[in-house]
Design a protein around this motif. Sequence first.
Motif, mmCIF file in Angstrom:
data_model
loop_
_atom_site.group_PDB
_atom_site.id
_atom_site.type_symbol
_atom_site.label_atom_id
_atom_site.label_comp_id
_atom_site.label_asym_id
_atom_site.label_seq_id
_atom_site.Cartn_x
_atom_site.Cartn_y
_atom_site.Cartn_z
ATOM 1 N N GLN A 4 0.881 24.628 -9.295
ATOM 2 C CA GLN A 4 -0.051 23.503 -9.441
ATOM 3 C C GLN A 4 0.125 22.846 -10.801
ATOM 4 O OE1 GLN A 4 -4.130 24.554 -8.907
ATOM 5 N NE2 GLN A 4 -4.886 22.452 -9.004
ATOM 6 N N PHE A 5 0.159 21.527 -10.765
ATOM 7 C CA PHE A 5 0.378 20.765 -12.006
ATOM 8 C C PHE A 5 -0.951 20.138 -12.453
ATOM 9 C CE2 PHE A 5 1.259 16.658 -14.016
ATOM 10 C CZ PHE A 5 1.916 17.099 -15.136
ATOM 11 N N SER A 6 -1.315 20.372 -13.717
ATOM 12 C CA SER A 6 -2.531 19.775 -14.290
ATOM 13 C C SER A 6 -2.131 18.859 -15.426
ATOM 14 C CB SER A 6 -3.467 20.881 -14.799
ATOM 15 O OG SER A 6 -4.605 20.300 -15.385
ATOM 16 N N LYS A 7 -2.488 17.611 -15.284
ATOM 17 C CA LYS A 7 -2.102 16.626 -16.305
ATOM 18 C C LYS A 7 -2.942 16.790 -17.580
ATOM 19 C CE LYS A 7 -0.883 11.769 -16.695
ATOM 20 N NZ LYS A 7 -0.802 10.484 -15.974
ATOM 21 N N ARG A 8 -4.214 17.221 -17.443
ATOM 22 C CA ARG A 8 -5.074 17.384 -18.621
ATOM 23 C C ARG A 8 -5.678 18.759 -18.640
ATOM 24 N NH1 ARG A 8 -5.762 12.262 -16.758
ATOM 25 N NH2 ARG A 8 -5.326 10.597 -18.240
#
Length: 233
Positions: free
Chosen positions: A229-233
């Motif tokens: 999972q990619f979290s930008k912030r």
Amino acid sequence: MNTELPENEKNEEQTAAEQASAAETTPEPEETVTESVEVVEAVEIVVDATVETSTQAPVAGESPVEQEAAATPQLTLGESVSDTASEDSEEKPYVEPKIRGRIDKFGTAMGTGRRKTSVARVRIKEGSGKFVVNGRPLEDYFRLERDQKMIKAPLNAVEELGKVDVWVRVNGGGITGQTGAVVLGIARALQAKNPANHSLLSEGGYLTRDGRMVERKKYGLAKARKSFQFSKR
């Protein structure tokens, strides 16, 4: 005495003499007429002959559609008569099938099959129909009826089920991979036992090696293609 004729009589004699000379010089029209009639008759005969050759008597028992199809030439796109004739004349050479199994000195047919990460080594010999997989009966090792039918399919294709004894040693992979490996190993052993069974086994697809395998995991990913999972912030 005066023997000269009057002018009226002179004119009449001159005109009569001119008419006689003109009649002698003009050709007779009868010959030209006869020649033109003969030419017309010859043209009519030629036309009748061409009409007779073009019209053919219909064959009994054929419908008008079939007669038209037979009359019209059948042409194919990109092909000519010479090409089709050359293809028919040239015969493909017979290629002997490659036998991947072998027979040992005791007359036992042997074949090796692979599927995914599974490897199966099969031995077949004349017997009463026993089927042993890793020292256990077939029904005890492969519990699913689907797997049992797949394994027996090559034997049914060549009508050898119940006539030969089969001994299998398989390892690696899971149940599905081991089933595919055993099927290929049995088919190769049957081909080595009797090469005449090659066509039946090939048509059923039992001699084809299924090369599909699990795609390897990539660095930085959770699986082969799944990412974290990619979290930008």
